[in-house]
Design an enzyme around this catalytic site. Sequence first.
Site, PDB file in Angstrom:
ATOM      1  N   GLU A 297     -62.830 -19.158 -29.060  1.00  0.00           N
ATOM      2  CA  GLU A 297     -62.230 -20.033 -28.046  1.00  0.00           C
ATOM      3  C   GLU A 297     -63.288 -20.546 -27.067  1.00  0.00           C
ATOM      4  O   GLU A 297     -63.142 -21.623 -26.479  1.00  0.00           O
ATOM      5  CB  GLU A 297     -61.118 -19.277 -27.297  1.00  0.00           C
ATOM      6  CG  GLU A 297     -59.974 -20.188 -26.895  1.00  0.00           C
ATOM      7  CD  GLU A 297     -58.722 -19.447 -26.444  1.00  0.00           C
ATOM      8  OE1 GLU A 297     -57.626 -19.893 -26.809  1.00  0.00           O
ATOM      9  OE2 GLU A 297     -58.834 -18.446 -25.713  1.00  0.00           O
ATOM     10  N   HIS A 327     -64.101  -2.866 -50.130  1.00  0.00           N
ATOM     11  CA  HIS A 327     -63.186  -2.952 -51.271  1.00  0.00           C
ATOM     12  C   HIS A 327     -62.294  -4.188 -51.169  1.00  0.00           C
ATOM     13  O   HIS A 327     -61.232  -4.245 -51.775  1.00  0.00           O
ATOM     14  CB  HIS A 327     -62.342  -1.669 -51.349  1.00  0.00           C
ATOM     15  CG  HIS A 327     -63.190  -0.439 -51.425  1.00  0.00           C
ATOM     16  ND1 HIS A 327     -63.561   0.137 -52.617  1.00  0.00           N
ATOM     17  CD2 HIS A 327     -63.790   0.291 -50.447  1.00  0.00           C
ATOM     18  CE1 HIS A 327     -64.338   1.185 -52.371  1.00  0.00           C
ATOM     19  NE2 HIS A 327     -64.495   1.300 -51.067  1.00  0.00           N
ATOM     20  N   LYS A 441     -49.322 -26.770 -27.364  1.00  0.00           N
ATOM     21  CA  LYS A 441     -48.408 -26.278 -26.313  1.00  0.00           C
ATOM     22  C   LYS A 441     -47.443 -27.382 -25.917  1.00  0.00           C
ATOM     23  O   LYS A 441     -46.232 -27.163 -25.780  1.00  0.00           O
ATOM     24  CB  LYS A 441     -49.200 -25.865 -25.070  1.00  0.00           C
ATOM     25  CG  LYS A 441     -50.002 -24.609 -25.215  1.00  0.00           C
ATOM     26  CD  LYS A 441     -50.610 -24.274 -23.846  1.00  0.00           C
ATOM     27  CE  LYS A 441     -51.650 -23.181 -23.960  1.00  0.00           C
ATOM     28  NZ  LYS A 441     -52.372 -22.953 -22.709  1.00  0.00           N
TER      29      LYS A 441
HETATM   30  O1  PA5 Z   1     -58.697 -16.742 -23.130  1.00  0.00           O
HETATM   31  C1  PA5 Z   1     -57.836 -17.503 -22.758  1.00  0.00           C
HETATM   32  O2  PA5 Z   1     -57.971 -18.211 -21.761  1.00  0.00           O
HETATM   33  C2  PA5 Z   1     -56.515 -17.562 -23.489  1.00  0.00           C
HETATM   34  O3  PA5 Z   1     -56.557 -16.898 -24.696  1.00  0.00           O
HETATM   35  C3  PA5 Z   1     -55.435 -16.970 -22.624  1.00  0.00           C
HETATM   36  O4  PA5 Z   1     -55.742 -15.634 -22.337  1.00  0.00           O
HETATM   37  C4  PA5 Z   1     -54.068 -17.049 -23.273  1.00  0.00           C
HETATM   38  O5  PA5 Z   1     -53.793 -18.360 -23.642  1.00  0.00           O
HETATM   39  C5  PA5 Z   1     -53.005 -16.558 -22.322  1.00  0.00           C
HETATM   40  O6  PA5 Z   1     -53.089 -17.248 -21.119  1.00  0.00           O
HETATM   41  P1  PA5 Z   1     -52.492 -16.679 -19.800  1.00  0.00           P
HETATM   42  O7  PA5 Z   1     -53.216 -15.421 -19.460  1.00  0.00           O
HETATM   43  O8  PA5 Z   1     -52.704 -17.748 -18.791  1.00  0.00           O
HETATM   44  O9  PA5 Z   1     -51.043 -16.416 -20.048  1.00  0.00           O
END
Ligand code: PA5
Length: 467
Positions: A297, A327, A441
Site C-alpha cells: 500500500e 511443499h 470505496k
Molecule cells: O494503512 C492504511 O491506511 C489502511 O490499510 C487502513 O488502515 C485501512 O483502510 C483502515 O482504515 P481506518 O483505520 O481509517 O479504518
Amino acid sequence: MARKNQMIALDVSPLANRKLGKYGLTRAQLNRLAPRVKRIVTRVERERGDGGHRYRELPHDRLMRQAVEEFAKALRPKTQNLVVLGIGGSALGATALHQALNHPQYNLLSRRKRGGPRLFVMDNVDPAHFAGMLDVIKDDLPGTLFNVVTKSGETTECLSQFLVVRNLLTRRLGREEAKRRIVVTTDSHSGTMRAIADREGFASLPVPDGVGGRFSVLSAVGLFPAAMCGIDIKAVLKGAAEMDDMVRSTSLQRNPAALFAAVNYLYYKKGLDLSVMMPYSNALSGLADWFRQLWAESLGKARNESGGKLISVGPTPIRALGTTDQHSQLQLYREGPNNKLITFLEVSRFDKDVPIPKAYKDQPALSYLGGTSMGKLLNTEKQATEQALLASSRPCMTIRFPSVSPHAVGQFIYMLEVATTIAAGLFGVNPYDQPGVELGKKITYHLLGREGYGNINALMHRERHQT
Ligand code: PA5
C-alpha cells in the site's frame, strides 16, 4: 546502548554468491546507489525534525505507552474476550504482535495460563466469520470488550462491525452497560467514529496525528490489544527505539533499513519485482502478513510523489512460510520465472524446542532424525532451501532474529517501517497515501445507496482525471 547480539541482523551476503551470476548484487552496484540513499535518509531525518514521518516518534512516546498500559491494567481483569473491530492497518499489527508474542494456542488455554482475555481480530466483514466469533462470545457478553479501531473513523467494514456489536450489546445489556463494553481507538479530533465516541461517551484511545493505519502498530492501535493480552509493550518499544539509533545512519553498512530498501529497489530495477518474505517460524508469519500490506500500500503508486508524472511502480510483496511452502511454492521459486527476491526470516534460538527421539535404527528414513530437534531441522531446512535457491541463481537474503522476543519484534517492525519510507524515496512515491483504494470505496457507497454517491458516471469521470 543496545547489545549487538540482541539485535536482529540483515544478512545480504548470499547475494554476493557467484552462483547467482547476473542475478547477484555487487558491492559496486550498492555503492553506486549509496549517495542517493544517503540523501534520502538525511532528508527524512530533517523532515522528521520538522514534524514529518510521525510514526518515527512512537517508540519514544512514554506518555502514550503509560496511558495504554494503565488502560489495559484496569480493563484486563474483568475481560474474558477482547474483540478487535477494524481492517487493514487497524488490524494487521494487532494480529502480528499476537501471533509473534503470545502462546501459539493462546485462545485455547485456560484463563489462568493465558493471563489475559481471548483475542479475536475481525479483519473482514465475512458474515460466516463474524457470526462464528459472535457464537463464541455471545454467552459471555458482560465479559467481552470490543475495541473499535479506525484511524479515519469512516471505514465501511469497521463501522458495519460496530453497528452489529452496538446493537447486540444494547439489546442484551442495556445502553449503559453497552457503553462500558466498547473502547474506541481513533483520531483524537476528526471522523465519524470520534464524533460518536464523544457523543455517546465511549472510552477512547487516540491514534496520533500524522500516523496512518499501516504505520500505527506501535501506537494504541497495536499496543492496546497487545497489552491486554500481557505482551511486554515496553520491551517492544525499547527494541524499536534501539533500531531507531541504527536507522538514522546514512551509511548502507550500518543502516539495515536503508540496506533492505536499497537491495529491494535494485532487484526491482533488474526486473525482479516480486518480493517474497518467508519466515521459518510460524510465530513470525503474522509479521510477514503485516509487512505485505505495508510494502504494497505504501509503494504501489500510479504517480510520483509530487502527483504529476504517471510512473505506475511498486514491488509485489508475497508471504510464504518455511518449511510449509517448500511443499507448495518452492518448485515455482526455483524453476519458474526468475522474478523474485526472497527474504528469509530465521530464528537463532527458539524459546521451546522439541527433541526428536531416536528409534528405528534399521530404517534410514527415520534413524538420521533421532537425536536432533525440530528447531534444528527447521533451521537446517532453511539453510538447505537457501543453498538450493542459490544453485538455481535465485537471489535471497536473511533477517535473523536472536529469538522471537518483544524486543526483537519491536526492532523488526521499526526497521521495516523505516525501510518502507526509504524505499518510497527511491521509487519517488508518497508512502503515506493510498489513492488507488478510493474508487472501490465510492462504488460501494453508490451500490449501497449512500447519500451523495448517486451519480456513478461523475465518480468514474473524476477518477479518470485523477489517475
Ligand atoms: O494503512 C492504511 O491506511 C489502511 O490499510 C487502513 O488502515 C485501512 O483502510 C483502515 O482504515 P481506518 O483505520 O481509517 O479504518
